[in-house]
Design a protein around this motif. Sequence first.
Motif, PDB file in Angstrom:
ATOM      1  N   ALA A   1       0.763  -1.254   0.034  1.00  0.00           N
ATOM      2  CA  ALA A   1      -0.370   0.023   0.060  1.00  0.00           C
ATOM      3  C   ALA A   1       0.843   1.444   0.021  1.00  0.00           C
ATOM      4  CB  ALA A   1      -1.089  -0.016   1.198  1.00  0.00           C
ATOM      5  N   LEU A   2       1.982   1.238   0.699  1.00  0.00           N
ATOM      6  CA  LEU A   2       2.889   2.440   0.599  1.00  0.00           C
ATOM      7  C   LEU A   2       3.490   2.741  -0.535  1.00  0.00           C
ATOM      8  CD1 LEU A   2       4.212   4.587   2.452  1.00  0.00           C
ATOM      9  CD2 LEU A   2       6.178   2.771   2.861  1.00  0.00           C
ATOM     10  N   ALA A   3       3.607   1.467  -1.394  1.00  0.00           N
ATOM     11  CA  ALA A   3       4.411   1.775  -2.806  1.00  0.00           C
ATOM     12  C   ALA A   3       3.313   2.451  -3.658  1.00  0.00           C
ATOM     13  CB  ALA A   3       4.784   0.436  -3.377  1.00  0.00           C
ATOM     14  N   ARG A   4       2.090   2.272  -3.389  1.00  0.00           N
ATOM     15  CA  ARG A   4       1.149   3.101  -4.145  1.00  0.00           C
ATOM     16  C   ARG A   4       0.930   4.573  -4.111  1.00  0.00           C
ATOM     17  NH1 ARG A   4      -3.286  -1.125  -5.938  1.00  0.00           N
ATOM     18  NH2 ARG A   4      -2.523  -3.101  -5.424  1.00  0.00           N
ATOM     19  N   GLN A   5       1.546   4.812  -3.028  1.00  0.00           N
ATOM     20  CA  GLN A   5       1.286   6.226  -2.727  1.00  0.00           C
ATOM     21  C   GLN A   5       2.103   7.216  -3.460  1.00  0.00           C
ATOM     22  OE1 GLN A   5      -0.663   7.401  -0.300  1.00  0.00           O
ATOM     23  NE2 GLN A   5      -1.075   5.360   0.018  1.00  0.00           N
ATOM     24  N   PRO A   6       1.289   8.278  -3.880  1.00  0.00           N
ATOM     25  CA  PRO A   6       2.048   9.187  -5.231  1.00  0.00           C
ATOM     26  C   PRO A   6       3.459   9.625  -4.579  1.00  0.00           C
ATOM     27  CG  PRO A   6      -0.315   9.600  -4.893  1.00  0.00           C
ATOM     28  CD  PRO A   6       0.143   8.847  -3.921  1.00  0.00           C
ATOM     29  N   LYS A   7       4.242   9.744  -5.468  1.00  0.00           N
ATOM     30  CA  LYS A   7       5.623  10.204  -5.039  1.00  0.00           C
ATOM     31  C   LYS A   7       5.884  11.762  -4.739  1.00  0.00           C
ATOM     32  CE  LYS A   7       7.151   6.029  -5.514  1.00  0.00           C
ATOM     33  NZ  LYS A   7       7.453   4.977  -4.422  1.00  0.00           N
ATOM     34  N   ALA A   8       4.939  12.528  -5.557  1.00  0.00           N
ATOM     35  CA  ALA A   8       4.907  13.762  -5.468  1.00  0.00           C
ATOM     36  C   ALA A   8       4.419  14.481  -4.338  1.00  0.00           C
ATOM     37  CB  ALA A   8       4.433  14.472  -6.668  1.00  0.00           C
ATOM     38  N   LEU A   9       3.631  13.795  -3.510  1.00  0.00           N
ATOM     39  CA  LEU A   9       3.265  14.355  -2.227  1.00  0.00           C
ATOM     40  C   LEU A   9       4.132  14.682  -1.126  1.00  0.00           C
ATOM     41  CD1 LEU A   9       0.120  11.884  -1.741  1.00  0.00           C
ATOM     42  CD2 LEU A   9       0.032  13.986  -2.561  1.00  0.00           C
ATOM     43  N   ALA A  10       3.899  16.004  -0.664  1.00  0.00           N
ATOM     44  CA  ALA A  10       4.870  16.392   0.237  1.00  0.00           C
ATOM     45  C   ALA A  10       4.457  15.634   1.598  1.00  0.00           C
ATOM     46  CB  ALA A  10       4.584  17.950   0.327  1.00  0.00           C
ATOM     47  N   PRO A  11       5.704  15.549   2.452  1.00  0.00           N
ATOM     48  CA  PRO A  11       5.239  14.885   3.785  1.00  0.00           C
ATOM     49  C   PRO A  11       4.379  15.502   4.621  1.00  0.00           C
ATOM     50  CG  PRO A  11       7.496  15.962   3.720  1.00  0.00           C
ATOM     51  CD  PRO A  11       7.035  15.855   2.224  1.00  0.00           C
ATOM     52  N   ALA A  12       3.430  15.025   5.182  1.00  0.00           N
ATOM     53  CA  ALA A  12       2.526  15.518   5.959  1.00  0.00           C
ATOM     54  C   ALA A  12       2.938  15.930   7.288  1.00  0.00           C
ATOM     55  CB  ALA A  12       1.258  14.427   6.222  1.00  0.00           C
ATOM     56  N   GLN A  13       2.537  17.077   7.665  1.00  0.00           N
ATOM     57  CA  GLN A  13       2.909  17.783   8.962  1.00  0.00           C
ATOM     58  C   GLN A  13       2.214  17.075  10.012  1.00  0.00           C
ATOM     59  OE1 GLN A  13       5.214  20.174   9.114  1.00  0.00           O
ATOM     60  NE2 GLN A  13       5.743  20.056   6.973  1.00  0.00           N
ATOM     61  N   GLY A  14       2.817  16.843  11.003  1.00  0.00           N
ATOM     62  CA  GLY A  14       2.618  16.102  12.335  1.00  0.00           C
ATOM     63  C   GLY A  14       1.689  17.121  13.089  1.00  0.00           C
ATOM     64  N   PRO A  15       0.932  16.763  13.959  1.00  0.00           N
ATOM     65  CA  PRO A  15       0.079  17.557  14.859  1.00  0.00           C
ATOM     66  C   PRO A  15       0.994  18.247  15.813  1.00  0.00           C
ATOM     67  CG  PRO A  15      -0.491  15.487  15.381  1.00  0.00           C
ATOM     68  CD  PRO A  15       0.311  15.275  14.256  1.00  0.00           C
ATOM     69  N   GLY A  16       0.327  19.522  16.219  1.00  0.00           N
ATOM     70  CA  GLY A  16       1.513  20.315  17.150  1.00  0.00           C
ATOM     71  C   GLY A  16       0.956  19.752  18.638  1.00  0.00           C
ATOM     72  N   ARG A  17       1.901  20.384  19.577  1.00  0.00           N
ATOM     73  CA  ARG A  17       1.526  19.697  20.919  1.00  0.00           C
ATOM     74  C   ARG A  17       0.220  20.059  21.631  1.00  0.00           C
ATOM     75  NH1 ARG A  17       7.092  22.146  23.723  1.00  0.00           N
ATOM     76  NH2 ARG A  17       8.766  20.758  22.524  1.00  0.00           N
ATOM     77  N   VAL A  18      -0.460  21.046  21.031  1.00  0.00           N
ATOM     78  CA  VAL A  18      -1.801  21.357  21.557  1.00  0.00           C
ATOM     79  C   VAL A  18      -2.730  20.317  21.116  1.00  0.00           C
ATOM     80  CG1 VAL A  18      -3.663  22.986  21.828  1.00  0.00           C
ATOM     81  CG2 VAL A  18      -1.260  23.927  21.818  1.00  0.00           C
ATOM     82  N   GLU A  19      -2.555  19.954  19.578  1.00  0.00           N
ATOM     83  CA  GLU A  19      -3.536  18.855  19.070  1.00  0.00           C
ATOM     84  C   GLU A  19      -3.159  17.545  19.768  1.00  0.00           C
ATOM     85  OE1 GLU A  19      -1.862  21.073  17.461  1.00  0.00           O
ATOM     86  OE2 GLU A  19      -3.155  22.353  16.404  1.00  0.00           O
ATOM     87  N   ARG A  20      -1.940  17.452  20.267  1.00  0.00           N
ATOM     88  CA  ARG A  20      -1.757  16.137  20.604  1.00  0.00           C
ATOM     89  C   ARG A  20      -2.115  15.801  22.239  1.00  0.00           C
ATOM     90  NH1 ARG A  20       4.465  15.078  19.067  1.00  0.00           N
ATOM     91  NH2 ARG A  20       4.555  15.164  16.759  1.00  0.00           N
ATOM     92  N   LEU A  21      -2.475  16.869  22.963  1.00  0.00           N
ATOM     93  CA  LEU A  21      -2.889  16.670  24.241  1.00  0.00           C
ATOM     94  C   LEU A  21      -4.143  15.991  24.449  1.00  0.00           C
ATOM     95  CD1 LEU A  21      -2.167  17.563  27.093  1.00  0.00           C
ATOM     96  CD2 LEU A  21      -3.321  19.631  26.948  1.00  0.00           C
ATOM     97  N   PRO A  22      -5.242  16.129  23.687  1.00  0.00           N
ATOM     98  CA  PRO A  22      -6.316  15.266  23.923  1.00  0.00           C
ATOM     99  C   PRO A  22      -6.195  13.653  23.652  1.00  0.00           C
ATOM    100  CG  PRO A  22      -7.007  17.251  22.837  1.00  0.00           C
ATOM    101  CD  PRO A  22      -5.324  17.109  22.845  1.00  0.00           C
ATOM    102  N   ALA A  23      -5.116  13.391  22.763  1.00  0.00           N
ATOM    103  CA  ALA A  23      -4.964  12.153  22.444  1.00  0.00           C
ATOM    104  C   ALA A  23      -4.116  11.531  23.486  1.00  0.00           C
ATOM    105  CB  ALA A  23      -4.254  12.045  21.072  1.00  0.00           C
ATOM    106  N   LEU A  24      -3.101  12.130  23.916  1.00  0.00           N
ATOM    107  CA  LEU A  24      -2.033  11.868  24.991  1.00  0.00           C
ATOM    108  C   LEU A  24      -2.873  11.386  26.358  1.00  0.00           C
ATOM    109  CD1 LEU A  24       0.596  11.295  26.223  1.00  0.00           C
ATOM    110  CD2 LEU A  24       0.834  13.506  26.904  1.00  0.00           C
ATOM    111  N   LEU A  25      -4.155  12.205  26.598  1.00  0.00           N
ATOM    112  CA  LEU A  25      -4.863  12.157  27.806  1.00  0.00           C
ATOM    113  C   LEU A  25      -5.805  11.010  27.606  1.00  0.00           C
ATOM    114  CD1 LEU A  25      -5.937  15.938  28.878  1.00  0.00           C
ATOM    115  CD2 LEU A  25      -4.058  14.345  29.875  1.00  0.00           C
ATOM    116  N   LEU A  26      -6.155  10.782  26.447  1.00  0.00           N
ATOM    117  CA  LEU A  26      -7.041   9.515  26.186  1.00  0.00           C
ATOM    118  C   LEU A  26      -6.239   8.457  26.529  1.00  0.00           C
ATOM    119  CD1 LEU A  26      -9.848   8.392  25.590  1.00  0.00           C
ATOM    120  CD2 LEU A  26      -8.940   8.573  22.880  1.00  0.00           C
ATOM    121  N   CYS A  27      -5.058   8.330  25.856  1.00  0.00           N
ATOM    122  CA  CYS A  27      -3.969   7.129  25.974  1.00  0.00           C
ATOM    123  C   CYS A  27      -3.821   6.850  27.401  1.00  0.00           C
ATOM    124  CB  CYS A  27      -2.921   7.143  25.226  1.00  0.00           C
ATOM    125  SG  CYS A  27      -2.888   7.258  23.597  1.00  0.00           S
ATOM    126  N   ILE A  28      -3.535   7.975  28.541  1.00  0.00           N
ATOM    127  CA  ILE A  28      -3.232   7.664  29.837  1.00  0.00           C
ATOM    128  C   ILE A  28      -4.445   7.171  30.385  1.00  0.00           C
ATOM    129  CG2 ILE A  28      -2.607   8.944  31.844  1.00  0.00           C
ATOM    130  CD1 ILE A  28      -0.904  10.747  30.231  1.00  0.00           C
TER     131      ILE A  28
END
Length: 311
Positions: free
Chosen positions: A73-100
């Motif tokens: 599936a990874l090989a099917r991804q378009p080569k020209a796509l720019a790498p996606a920007q990961g979420p910032g610290r504020v966006e990660r906080l709810p996911a981190l609290l949910l994991c904890i």
Amino acid sequence: MSGDFWFDALLGLLLLQLALATILARQLAAAVMLYVVFGLMLALAWARLGAADLALAEAAIGAGLTGALLFSALARQPKALAPAQGPGRVERLPALLLCIASSTVLGWTLWQLPLQPQHSQLPAALEQLGSSGTEHLVTAVLLNFRAWDTLLELLVLLLALLGTRLVAAPEPAALQHWPLARQWSKRLLPLLVLVAFFVLWRGATAPGGAFQAGALLAAALVVLRLNGQLPALRFDLWWVRALILAGVLAFLLAGLLSLWLNWQPEQAVQWLRWPLPLAKGLILLIELSATLAIGLTLTLLVVGERKELRG
């Protein structure tokens, strides 16, 4: 504390670190590689728990075939796509609290479990092992005591293949074969096929069976296909469809046979309960049909109908 305790503790911590690293990886390729490593370490954990059949299934399906499917599936991804920007610290906080919170609840639940099961069904299962048609408890549970579960697993696998064929798109790029890989596959893959059917036969008296054997068979077929040493496997070939459907059909026919042989008007329906004189033969037939169905299904899910692999 013994060395085994520290080894198991370090293995548990390593599994947690690999799981977090897989989820938080910024690059898809790194996430897939970490996932494969996680599957191998999880197989080692199952082996440490004495579940050899689960360890084999995790290594073959969880790490091997699923890893190959993710890389495909990874090989099917378009080569020209720019790498996606990961979420910032504020966006990660709810996911981190949910994991904890989830980890805390799960850990507290596991801590409350008794060390020994209070209502174990093992003695009752061992008492009926002689009338199950097989000498190994796991095989008896899967194909006699809980045959409904195994039949539904085969149906789920068949539906997964049909669903994948509806959404799959052909790959445009041609695959370059590695000469060394072709030489290794010529020598090692026949041995892997023999090991797959040995695991199938061994399942009557030891850990093994159709799912583990089917995964090993699929691994051999996938490697041969990727190296251009196996003709195209397509679902529209009649013998491919017949072998894939044989896993479910053999189960259903054996169930209908058991229903007919055990039929008594005054008693409850004896569905998927094999008569003792026929139990061993029926279980072997179901296991063999399921092995071929699982092997071909997993192969088609990974490398099925790929036009660029002709050769």
